[in-house]
Design an enzyme around this catalytic site. Structure first.
Site, PDB file in Angstrom:
ATOM      1  N   ASP A 120      55.338  32.354 100.337  1.00  0.00           N
ATOM      2  CA  ASP A 120      54.516  31.213  99.961  1.00  0.00           C
ATOM      3  C   ASP A 120      53.015  31.503 100.284  1.00  0.00           C
ATOM      4  O   ASP A 120      52.677  31.457 101.456  1.00  0.00           O
ATOM      5  CB  ASP A 120      55.104  29.940 100.306  1.00  0.00           C
ATOM      6  CG  ASP A 120      56.593  29.429  99.734  1.00  0.00           C
ATOM      7  OD1 ASP A 120      56.617  29.858  98.560  1.00  0.00           O
ATOM      8  OD2 ASP A 120      57.394  28.763 100.654  1.00  0.00           O
ATOM      9  N   ASP A 159      55.287  37.632 103.630  1.00  0.00           N
ATOM     10  CA  ASP A 159      55.519  36.416 103.264  1.00  0.00           C
ATOM     11  C   ASP A 159      55.784  36.024 101.954  1.00  0.00           C
ATOM     12  O   ASP A 159      55.070  36.825 101.291  1.00  0.00           O
ATOM     13  CB  ASP A 159      54.558  35.274 104.131  1.00  0.00           C
ATOM     14  CG  ASP A 159      54.815  33.756 103.856  1.00  0.00           C
ATOM     15  OD1 ASP A 159      55.835  33.391 103.982  1.00  0.00           O
ATOM     16  OD2 ASP A 159      53.593  33.264 103.458  1.00  0.00           O
TER      17      ASP A 159
END
Length: 224
Positions: free
Chosen positions: A10, A8
């Site tokens: 963020d 991922d």
């Protein structure tokens, strides 16, 4: 051994909280909302509620980016053009390229070990690309998958269909790493790969992921 890391962006590799705080502060100043933690929290609650709705497939991204500002400014009886507000917000958000805790060290080590790092992110393409370019993170990625381009958001299994096409027969070599239980970890479960929850904020333990770490560098102890 896991050789393909689906990671991922963020609050895993890039600090979205810092970028968001900077951008929303500019919005408050421009539109006359008192810049304090109480009002930031009010916005955060509204914004997060819409992100959860989008993850569940209840609303579209276009509805999210507009309705959150309609709801927020409605608390103050301030009438705004939500699209104009969102465009202004995005203009500052795309400037927010900041590495998250130990992210650069993690990426450098993964690269030195010959692992493939695949970026997976829910977000708007030009914003994510701008933030990634700002810190030069792209050179560490084998592939980058952005929900805005794919047409589906994590945890929807359809988000991962392109990954499966690009890495045929390699799911056993994959592990998904992310900070969100509902988006990242649930997405990995839906896709059928092992998951590592990056719980950097000390949230209560969850039985959902296969593993849990508080520091990205702990990942290497789990994948070998």
């Amino acid at each position: 051994m896991k050789r393909i890391l689906l990671v991922d962006i963020d609050n895993t590799l890039l600090d979205f909280d810092k970028a968001e705080d900077y951008a929303i502060s500019q919005v408050f100043v421009k539109y006359g909302v008192k810049l304090d933690n109480e009002n930031k929290l009010k916005y955060s609650v509204i914004n997060m509620s819409y992100w959860k709705k989008m993850e569940r497939g209840e609303i579209t991204k276009e509805e999210l980016v507009l309705k959150r500002f309609d709801d927020f400014f409605g608390l103050f009886d301030i009438k705004v053009d939500a699209k104009e507000v969102n465009d202004y917000y995005f203009s500052y958000l795309c400037q927010g390229g900041f590495y998250y805790k130990n992210a650069l060290e993690f990426l450098m080590k993964a690269t030195s070990l010959g692992l493939k790092v695949v970026a997976i992110t829910n977000g708007v393409t030009f914003i994510q690309e701008s933030r990634m370019n700002k810190v030069g993170i792209n050179k560490y990625f084998s592939k980058i998958y952005i929900s805005d381009e794919i047409g589906f958001n994590k945890p929807d299994v359809r988000f991962f269909s392109k990954i499966e096409q690009d890495f045929p027969g390699q799911k056993d070599e994959m592990v998904l790493i992310g900070d969100s239980l509902s988006s990242d970890i649930q997405g990995g479960i839906n896709f059928g790969v092992d998951t590592i929850w990056y719980n950097s904020k000390g949230l209560p333990h969850s039985s959902l992921p296969n593993h849990e770490v508080s520091d990205l560098m702990e990942v290497f102890d789990l994948i070998f």
